[in-house]
Design a protein around this motif. Sequence first.
Motif, PDB file in Angstrom:
ATOM      1  N   SER A   4       0.791  -1.152  -0.053  1.00  0.00           N
ATOM      2  CA  SER A   4      -0.052  -0.010   0.074  1.00  0.00           C
ATOM      3  C   SER A   4       0.928   1.328  -0.029  1.00  0.00           C
ATOM      4  N   ILE A   9      -6.334   5.237   5.069  1.00  0.00           N
ATOM      5  CA  ILE A   9      -7.778   5.767   4.865  1.00  0.00           C
ATOM      6  C   ILE A   9      -8.756   4.929   5.266  1.00  0.00           C
ATOM      7  N   ILE A  21     -16.105   5.487  -4.620  1.00  0.00           N
ATOM      8  CA  ILE A  21     -14.476   6.038  -3.992  1.00  0.00           C
ATOM      9  C   ILE A  21     -13.721   4.841  -3.769  1.00  0.00           C
ATOM     10  N   THR A  24     -11.961   3.370  -6.772  1.00  0.00           N
ATOM     11  CA  THR A  24     -10.969   4.339  -7.341  1.00  0.00           C
ATOM     12  C   THR A  24      -9.875   4.423  -6.573  1.00  0.00           C
ATOM     13  N   LEU A  25      -9.917   4.543  -5.208  1.00  0.00           N
ATOM     14  CA  LEU A  25      -8.456   4.739  -4.260  1.00  0.00           C
ATOM     15  C   LEU A  25      -7.977   3.389  -4.277  1.00  0.00           C
ATOM     16  N   THR A  26      -8.390   2.297  -4.350  1.00  0.00           N
ATOM     17  CA  THR A  26      -7.749   1.018  -4.224  1.00  0.00           C
ATOM     18  C   THR A  26      -7.092   0.745  -5.745  1.00  0.00           C
ATOM     19  N   HIS A  30      -3.891   2.560  -2.974  1.00  0.00           N
ATOM     20  CA  HIS A  30      -4.182   2.774  -1.637  1.00  0.00           C
ATOM     21  C   HIS A  30      -5.047   1.742  -0.800  1.00  0.00           C
ATOM     22  N   VAL A  32      -7.746   0.853   2.002  1.00  0.00           N
ATOM     23  CA  VAL A  32      -8.931   1.590   2.660  1.00  0.00           C
ATOM     24  C   VAL A  32      -9.610   0.602   3.776  1.00  0.00           C
ATOM     25  N   LEU A 168      -3.680  12.349  -3.131  1.00  0.00           N
ATOM     26  CA  LEU A 168      -4.614  11.033  -2.901  1.00  0.00           C
ATOM     27  C   LEU A 168      -5.269  11.052  -4.633  1.00  0.00           C
ATOM     28  N   LEU A 169      -5.710  11.873  -4.777  1.00  0.00           N
ATOM     29  CA  LEU A 169      -6.654  11.923  -6.069  1.00  0.00           C
ATOM     30  C   LEU A 169      -6.032  11.796  -6.946  1.00  0.00           C
ATOM     31  N   SER A 172      -4.829   8.494  -7.733  1.00  0.00           N
ATOM     32  CA  SER A 172      -5.889   7.426  -8.079  1.00  0.00           C
ATOM     33  C   SER A 172      -6.351   7.844  -9.404  1.00  0.00           C
TER      34      SER A 172
END
Length: 222
Positions: A4, A9, A21, A24-26, A30, A32, A168-169, A172
């Motif tokens: 990671s 998060i 979300i 998108t993040l994983t 990232h 979560v 972060l965004l 992603s």
Amino acid sequence: MTTSIGPSIGLVGAGGMGRSILRTLTAGGHTVTVADRDPQEAAAAAGEAGEGRASAGSLAEALAADIVVLAIWYPGTVELARAHGEVLRGTIVVDVANPLDATYTGLTVDPTTSAAEELARAVPGSRVVKAFNTLPSTTLAAGGVEGRRLDTFVASDDEGAKAQVMELLRTSGMRALDGGALASSRLLERLTAFTIELSQRYDTGSAYAFGFQPAADLAAQA
Ligand SMILES: NC(=O)c1ccc[n+]([C@@H]2O[C@H](COP(=O)([O-])OP(=O)(O)OC[C@H]3O[C@@H](n4cnc5c(N)ncnc54)[C@H](OP(=O)(O)O)[C@@H]3O)[C@@H](O)[C@H]2O)c1
């Protein structure tokens, strides 16, 4: 074993927006922890997300993260913050809420405030950041519209928190644009109601995204 990156998060809410979300993040690498009132919903959402980077947890586990994303409705966001204010002190809290009224083309909050500012008032030592709210959940899950990267507008009174969320965004796969102070949420939330009005008038369903199209190349900044 998956590796990671970045801060821990927590995500509260495994509904349509929470799942998008999470995806998108994983996908951005990232990790979560997702919580929902219904643990089965949280487990299902974690199971859907990529490469073992999501796990279902309790609300306390999700709120203990460095960055907590609240994918729940306003004023539930404020009620949660009031109930867990001390835990959230100093935490970066990402607000995605649109306080839509029954028509979905208007808001329940007065133009002199926003869901994000009301949330900030409820969290002691608030580091609230507005993001994601202009994107329909299905568009976010798709990752773009006709191959174009998605814009998300990020607003906060805490420049450090805003920079971390923008990073972060970006990592992603989104174009994160600095939307200024948290009070910009008044516009971002109303803008979302307006885009819903457009989508109804032009019968687009939720297959659209609001983007910024300057003549200048923003690649270096965004
Ligand atoms: N859907 C979209 O396209 C979209 C786009 C942009 C922004 N947003 C914003 O995203 C937020 C969520 O929307 P959504 O469509 O994903 O809603 P949703 O499908 O109703 O999902 C919200 C989930 O969060 C759970 N929840 C609510 N309060 C909770 C709490 N205190 N602790 C734990 N879990 C809780 C809900 O459980 P219960 O059902 O038991 O309450 C539900 O499972 C809203 O603020 C909305 O304005 C949505």
